[in-house]
Design an enzyme around this catalytic site. Structure first.
Site, PDB file in Angstrom:
ATOM      1  N   PHE A 141       0.860  -1.186   0.000  1.00 48.71           N
ATOM      2  CA  PHE A 141       0.000   0.000   0.000  1.00 48.71           C
ATOM      3  C   PHE A 141       0.894   1.233   0.000  1.00 48.71           C
ATOM      4  CE2 PHE A 141      -2.294   3.597   1.629  1.00 48.71           C
ATOM      5  CZ  PHE A 141      -3.458   3.550   0.876  1.00 48.71           C
ATOM      6  N   ASP A 226       9.168   2.843   1.848  1.00 53.98           N
ATOM      7  CA  ASP A 226       8.023   3.663   2.213  1.00 53.98           C
ATOM      8  C   ASP A 226       7.811   3.475   3.717  1.00 53.98           C
ATOM      9  OD1 ASP A 226       5.537   4.673   2.844  1.00 53.98           O
ATOM     10  OD2 ASP A 226       4.528   3.878   1.065  1.00 53.98           O
ATOM     11  N   LYS A 255       2.526  10.941   7.312  1.00 53.43           N
ATOM     12  CA  LYS A 255       1.725  10.694   8.511  1.00 53.43           C
ATOM     13  C   LYS A 255       2.229  11.415   9.768  1.00 53.43           C
ATOM     14  CE  LYS A 255      -1.019   6.945   6.903  1.00 53.43           C
ATOM     15  NZ  LYS A 255      -0.682   5.878   5.992  1.00 53.43           N
TER      16      LYS A 255
HETATM   17  C1  PLP Z   1      -0.957   5.985   4.525  1.00 47.44           C
HETATM   18  C2  PLP Z   1       0.121   5.457   3.640  1.00 47.44           C
HETATM   19  C3  PLP Z   1       0.385   6.042   2.392  1.00 47.44           C
HETATM   20  C4  PLP Z   1      -0.446   7.143   1.799  1.00 47.44           C
HETATM   21  O1  PLP Z   1      -0.444   8.291   2.550  1.00 47.44           O
HETATM   22  P1  PLP Z   1      -1.602   9.391   2.318  1.00 47.44           P
HETATM   23  O2  PLP Z   1      -1.204  10.528   3.191  1.00 47.44           O
HETATM   24  O3  PLP Z   1      -2.901   8.769   2.717  1.00 47.44           O
HETATM   25  O4  PLP Z   1      -1.579   9.732   0.866  1.00 47.44           O
HETATM   26  C5  PLP Z   1       1.440   5.517   1.666  1.00 47.44           C
HETATM   27  N1  PLP Z   1       2.184   4.500   2.121  1.00 47.44           N
HETATM   28  C6  PLP Z   1       1.953   3.927   3.315  1.00 47.44           C
HETATM   29  C7  PLP Z   1       2.823   2.810   3.777  1.00 47.44           C
HETATM   30  C8  PLP Z   1       0.901   4.366   4.102  1.00 47.44           C
HETATM   31  O5  PLP Z   1       0.649   3.762   5.280  1.00 47.44           O
END
Ligand code: PLP
Length: 402
Positions: A141, A226, A255
């Site tokens: 994700f 990520d 985040k």
């Molecule tokens: C939440 C998340 C995203 C996307 O972030 P947004 O601020 O919602 O666009 C990307 N990668 C990971 C691992 C995430 O947990």
């Protein structure tokens, strides 16, 4: 009709139905606690998917934001401002990179990392133009833009949204051999999450990150992590890559960088990579604005001052060990690292959603992820007594008849 009902109806009537929230309507938050419009109190064990590592409305972060709001909030990058450089320095130093590229949301930061990697592939590695590929993992994700969902393995994330962006290859998560086989002379790099959060709190086998680091070095390709969800203390280290000393070439954060109050994301890399970005290549109207930078500085300060990574490690160990003592007929597995914990429900019980709904009625907010997993990811400021409070209720829900 309860006031909650009124708000839910209003959202359902006027808001697009791209979410299916747990039916609580929140009005106020402080630390690890939130209250709904009826005044009922809940322990927030989702933390907005780890965006609230510092808890709700941390006084120090709010104060920094307030002070900055009184001075200057937005300049665009057409001009300098007197906060951004300090934020970039702080972030670069704690993470150990030469350069920071600030953005707003996580998805934007991932897109930015992909652009940096691709340009590096063509300009520095000499891959023939637009033939490059980036290898990703199944169950990933990375956000919701069209390019990012182009390499999702989740059918629903893609369904109806094509045509998709080419240039990605997918291999099973946690499988270094498959990754190695997928690398060819057109490969620019690898993009993975150190733990797949949305994928169901999937923890790769020990040594995976380190092996990926080795592979990237051998092949001369970029390793990108990520850490939007796993970074900034969540897993018990400042960054999850630190568990295996597998420092990526490109680190993606979001985040919790925004301290739970404002969207702040960033991509980090050293000069030999980041130098491919030249004026006019990329940008964002809000990215790196003074308000975001002030919030970013405060969120890093609080993280370090309150030693949140170490808290996450200690309390996460305690929480997971206590969970493992709950002998539930429904649970297939308890797993986690730091305060990123997943409780996988056996397939035959029809998903984790109803457990989350039950927990909500008992004052614990959590959310199912990947259908069968309850994710517990409370703010890292949580105290042992509060975890005990939660454990009592979790045990009840995991033991009582459905
Ligand atoms: C939440 C998340 C995203 C996307 O972030 P947004 O601020 O919602 O666009 C990307 N990668 C990971 C691992 C995430 O947990």
């Amino acid at each position: 009709m309860e006031l909650s009902e009124v708000h839910m109806k209003l959202e359902k009537r006027y808001g697009a139905h791209n979410y299916e929230p747990i039916p609580v309507v929140l009005e106020r938050g402080e630390g690890v606690w939130v209250w709904d419009v009826e005044g009922r109190k809940y322990l927030d064990m989702l933390s907005s998917y780890s965006a609230l590592n510092h808890g709700h409305r941390h006084p120090k972060i709010l104060n920094a934001m307030r002070l900055q709001m009184e001075k200057l909030t937005l300049t665009s990058r057409a001009f300098y401002n007197d906060v951004l450089g300090r934020f970039e320095k702080k972030l670069a130093e704690i993470a150990g990179y030469d350069k920071v590229l600030p953005m707003n949301t996580g998805a934007e930061a991932v897109e930015t990392a992909l652009k940096i990697a691709r340009k590096w592939g063509y300009y520095e590695k000499g891959i023939p133009r637009y033939e490059g590929n980036i290898i990703v993992a199944e169950g990933n994700f990375h956000g919701r833009t069209i390019t990012i969902v182009s390499f999702s393995s989740e059918e629903q994330y893609k369904d109806g949204f094509g045509p998709f962006t080419p240039g990605f290859k997918m291999v099973p998560y946690g499988d270094v051999e498959a990754m190695e086989k997928a690398v060819n002379d057109r490969t620019i790099g690898i993009l993975v999450e150190p733990i797949q959060g949305e994928g169901g709190v999937r923890i790769p086998p020990d040594g995976y990150l380190k092996e990926l680091r080795k592979l990237a070095d051998e092949k001369g390709i970029l390793l990108m992590f990520d850490e939007i969800q796993t970074g900034l203390g969540r897993t018990g280290k400042l960054f999850a890559w630190m568990w295996e000393e597998a420092k990526p070439d490109i680190l993606i954060l979001g985040k919790a960088l925004g301290g739970g109050v404002y969207p702040v994301s960033a991509v980090l890399a050293d000069d030999h990579i980041m130098k491919v970005m030249t004026p006019g290549d990329h940008g964002s109207t809000f990215g790196g604005n003074p308000l975001a930078a002030a919030v970013g500085i405060a969120s890093i300060d609080v993280l370090l001052e309150e030693d949140l990574p170490e808290r996450a490690r200690k309390l996460g160990d305690y929480f997971l060990n206590e969970l493992k003592k709950i002998d539930s007929p429904y649970v297939k597995e308890y797993r986690g690292k730091g305060l990123l914990i997943g409780v996988e429900i056996k397939d035959e019980y029809g998903g984790a959603r109803k457990f989350c709904e039950k927990l909500a009625t008992m004052g614990i907010l959590s959310k199912e992820t990947h259908d069968t997993v309850i994710r517990f990811a409370p703010p890292l400021i949580i105290r042992k007594e509060e975890i005990d409070w939660a454990l009592e209720r979790i045990e009840k829900v995991l033991k009582e008849p459905l």
